[in-house]
Design a protein around this motif. Structure first.
Motif, short mmCIF file in Angstrom:
data_model
loop_
_atom_site.label_atom_id
_atom_site.label_comp_id
_atom_site.label_asym_id
_atom_site.label_seq_id
_atom_site.Cartn_x
_atom_site.Cartn_y
_atom_site.Cartn_z
N ASN A 171 0.81 -1.21 0.00
CA ASN A 171 0.00 0.00 0.00
C ASN A 171 0.85 1.27 0.00
O ASN A 171 0.50 2.25 -0.66
CB ASN A 171 -0.93 0.00 1.22
CG ASN A 171 -2.17 -0.81 1.00
OD1 ASN A 171 -3.07 -0.42 0.28
ND2 ASN A 171 -2.23 -1.98 1.63
N GLU A 172 1.94 1.23 0.74
CA GLU A 172 2.80 2.42 0.79
C GLU A 172 3.38 2.71 -0.59
O GLU A 172 3.39 3.86 -1.05
CB GLU A 172 3.91 2.22 1.81
CG GLU A 172 4.81 3.44 1.97
CD GLU A 172 5.78 3.33 3.13
OE1 GLU A 172 6.74 4.12 3.18
OE2 GLU A 172 5.57 2.45 4.00
N ALA A 175 0.65 4.10 -3.03
CA ALA A 175 0.37 5.53 -2.84
C ALA A 175 1.56 6.39 -3.29
O ALA A 175 1.38 7.49 -3.83
CB ALA A 175 0.04 5.81 -1.38
N ALA A 201 -4.05 0.05 6.17
CA ALA A 201 -3.76 0.57 4.83
C ALA A 201 -3.82 2.10 4.80
O ALA A 201 -3.11 2.72 4.01
CB ALA A 201 -4.74 -0.01 3.82
N SER A 202 -4.64 2.69 5.66
CA SER A 202 -4.76 4.15 5.67
C SER A 202 -3.43 4.80 6.02
O SER A 202 -2.98 5.74 5.34
CB SER A 202 -5.84 4.59 6.66
OG SER A 202 -7.10 4.08 6.29
N GLN A 204 -0.50 3.36 5.86
CA GLN A 204 0.50 2.98 4.87
C GLN A 204 0.42 3.88 3.64
O GLN A 204 1.44 4.30 3.08
CB GLN A 204 0.29 1.51 4.48
CG GLN A 204 0.58 0.54 5.62
CD GLN A 204 0.02 -0.85 5.37
OE1 GLN A 204 -0.75 -1.07 4.42
NE2 GLN A 204 0.39 -1.80 6.21
N ARG A 205 -0.78 4.19 3.21
CA ARG A 205 -0.95 5.06 2.03
C ARG A 205 -0.53 6.49 2.33
O ARG A 205 0.06 7.16 1.48
CB ARG A 205 -2.40 4.98 1.54
CG ARG A 205 -2.75 3.60 1.00
CD ARG A 205 -4.24 3.42 0.70
NE ARG A 205 -4.53 2.01 0.45
CZ ARG A 205 -5.74 1.51 0.24
NH1 ARG A 205 -6.79 2.32 0.24
NH2 ARG A 205 -5.91 0.22 0.03
N TYR A 209 2.44 8.68 0.34
CA TYR A 209 2.25 10.06 -0.15
C TYR A 209 3.35 10.98 0.38
O TYR A 209 3.99 11.72 -0.37
CB TYR A 209 0.86 10.53 0.29
CG TYR A 209 0.65 12.02 0.34
CD1 TYR A 209 0.36 12.75 -0.82
CD2 TYR A 209 0.69 12.71 1.55
CE1 TYR A 209 0.13 14.12 -0.77
CE2 TYR A 209 0.46 14.07 1.62
CZ TYR A 209 0.19 14.77 0.46
OH TYR A 209 -0.04 16.12 0.51
N SER A 255 -7.52 8.39 -0.73
CA SER A 255 -7.03 7.01 -0.63
C SER A 255 -8.13 5.96 -0.73
O SER A 255 -7.98 4.84 -0.25
CB SER A 255 -6.20 6.81 0.63
OG SER A 255 -6.89 7.23 1.77
N PHE A 283 -8.20 5.42 -5.24
CA PHE A 283 -7.48 4.17 -4.92
C PHE A 283 -8.50 3.05 -4.84
O PHE A 283 -9.46 3.15 -4.07
CB PHE A 283 -6.75 4.32 -3.58
CG PHE A 283 -5.66 3.32 -3.34
CD1 PHE A 283 -4.33 3.73 -3.26
CD2 PHE A 283 -5.93 1.97 -3.19
CE1 PHE A 283 -3.30 2.82 -3.03
CE2 PHE A 283 -4.92 1.06 -2.96
CZ PHE A 283 -3.59 1.49 -2.89
N GLN A 301 -6.06 -2.19 -7.21
CA GLN A 301 -5.61 -3.28 -6.34
C GLN A 301 -6.46 -4.51 -6.64
O GLN A 301 -7.67 -4.41 -6.77
CB GLN A 301 -5.67 -2.89 -4.86
CG GLN A 301 -7.06 -2.57 -4.32
CD GLN A 301 -7.07 -2.55 -2.81
OE1 GLN A 301 -6.28 -3.25 -2.16
NE2 GLN A 301 -7.95 -1.77 -2.22
N HIS A 330 0.22 -3.94 -7.90
CA HIS A 330 -0.77 -2.88 -8.06
C HIS A 330 -0.46 -2.16 -9.36
O HIS A 330 0.58 -2.38 -9.98
CB HIS A 330 -0.72 -1.90 -6.89
CG HIS A 330 0.59 -1.19 -6.77
ND1 HIS A 330 1.66 -1.70 -6.05
CD2 HIS A 330 1.05 -0.03 -7.32
CE1 HIS A 330 2.69 -0.89 -6.14
NE2 HIS A 330 2.36 0.14 -6.91
#
Length: 343
Positions: A171-172, A175, A201-202, A204-205, A209, A255, A283, A301, A330
């Motif tokens: 996820n990182e 983003a 995931a929040s 990580q994204r 960014y 996200s 996303f 994803q 991804h």
């Protein structure tokens, strides 16, 4: 007299044993894929089962082999498409092994959450569990399953990674790649709408960014980061704040696609043309991405493939290898909602 049971009678395990000339215990071992049955007997028993149309019940399998031949999916998400894709991925993989899927809703705010999961384990006796976000990071659930020795796998975990096998995307990095895409178009003031805090995931994204901005020598402006909840309303509310700034962003990366749809709604209400006056990115690449106007640039994803991979880990490994992880790819999907900034 025919050895095949009459059409009106449902074939039983006794019929299989009698016709194959073996004991009921031997048939049970074949049904439950146990050892100590020769290859020729195993094949003969399976031939008889096919010939007479015998289908072992889940209860019979459980009694004979101490297995229920069913697994439980613990899943919750505000996006119905996401939930459907996970269920479809788990169900399709289960079907290949003739295993039943039980879907158990997960409400992290429920005071009876743990009791409900314990009741599921005691009553349905699943052979294992697939934990989708945010249940995959709920320490109450993880500790109870570990205490019981119940096999489980995790979708998109963000903590205690070595507790169980997992299927995930980076996820990182995803983003990061989307932010770099916006930077490549020429944007320097890029707003970001964070997802629900209870989902790993929040964070990580958000980290992806920030990392992309830092790598491109763009100052991280905290005023451009707003909290959302993975739904349309929170995306619209976040966009209203961002677009009211004295120096508003030229692009907003939300996200999730649902939050990005909320950003589009806020822009349209203000009379801002997308992407001429504001670029918007999301996303997921679910149905929302292509039914909104303009269609969303987003990160794709593979949700269904992730669920399939997680279930495969659970069904294929005996015992489950805690260290095993399956990292799926991804993709940044450019569409009409992004363009170089005006001027």
């Amino acid at each position: 007299m025919s050895i095949v049971p009459p059409d009106s009678a449902r074939p039983t395990i006794r019929d299989v044993a009698r016709i194959a000339g073996v004991s009921i215990k031997t048939v049970s071992r074949v049904i439950n894929d146990q050892q100590y049955v020769s290859a020729d007997k195993r094949e003969r028993i399976r031939d008889v089962m096919r010939e007479i149309g015998f289908q072992p019940s889940q209860a019979a399998r459980a009694l004979a082999g101490h297995r229920s031949h069913q697994i439980a999916l613990i899943c919750d998400n505000p996006n119905p498409w996401y939930v459907y894709e996970i269920q479809a991925g788990v169900r399709e993989r289960c079907a290949r092994d003739q295993v039943r899927m039980i879907a158990q809703p997960y409400d992290r705010a429920s005071p009876t959450l743990l009791d409900d999961i314990v009741a599921l384990l005691d009553q349905a006796n699943p052979d294992g569990l697939v934990l989708a976000p945010p249940a995959c990071d709920d320490t109450r659930v993880l500790d109870e399953l570990a205490r019981r020795g119940t096999p489980f796998v995790r979708l998109q975990p963000g903590m205690r990674i070595d507790d169980a096998p997992a299927a995930l995307i980076d996820n990182e990095r995803a983003a990061f790649d989307m932010t770099v895409h916006l930077l490549g178009l020429g944007h320097r003031r890029i707003g970001f709408v964070v997802g629900d805090r209870s989902y790993a995931a929040s964070g990580q994204r958000l980290a992806g960014y920030i990392s992309a901005l830092s790598d491109h020598a763009v100052e991280v402006d905290l005023d451009l980061i707003r909290q959302g909840q993975f739904d349309v309303a929170s995306g619209e509310a976040a966009a209203d704040v961002l677009l009211s700034l004295p120096n508003p962003p030229t692009a907003i990366f939300a996200s999730s696609d649902d939050m990005a749809a909320g950003v589009l709604a806020a822009a349209h209400r203000r009379g801002l043309r997308v992407p001429e006056a504001l670029s918007v990115a999301g996303f997921d690449d679910g149905p929302t991405a292509t039914i909104v106007w303009p269609a969303l640039t987003t990160v794709r994803q593979p949700v269904r493939a992730l669920a399939d991979a997680a279930t495969d880990l659970l069904l294929a490994a005996a015992p489950v290898n805690k260290a095993e992880q399956r990292l799926l790819g991804h993709e940044v999907v450019p569409r009409a909602s992004t363009a170089p900034p005006k001027g």
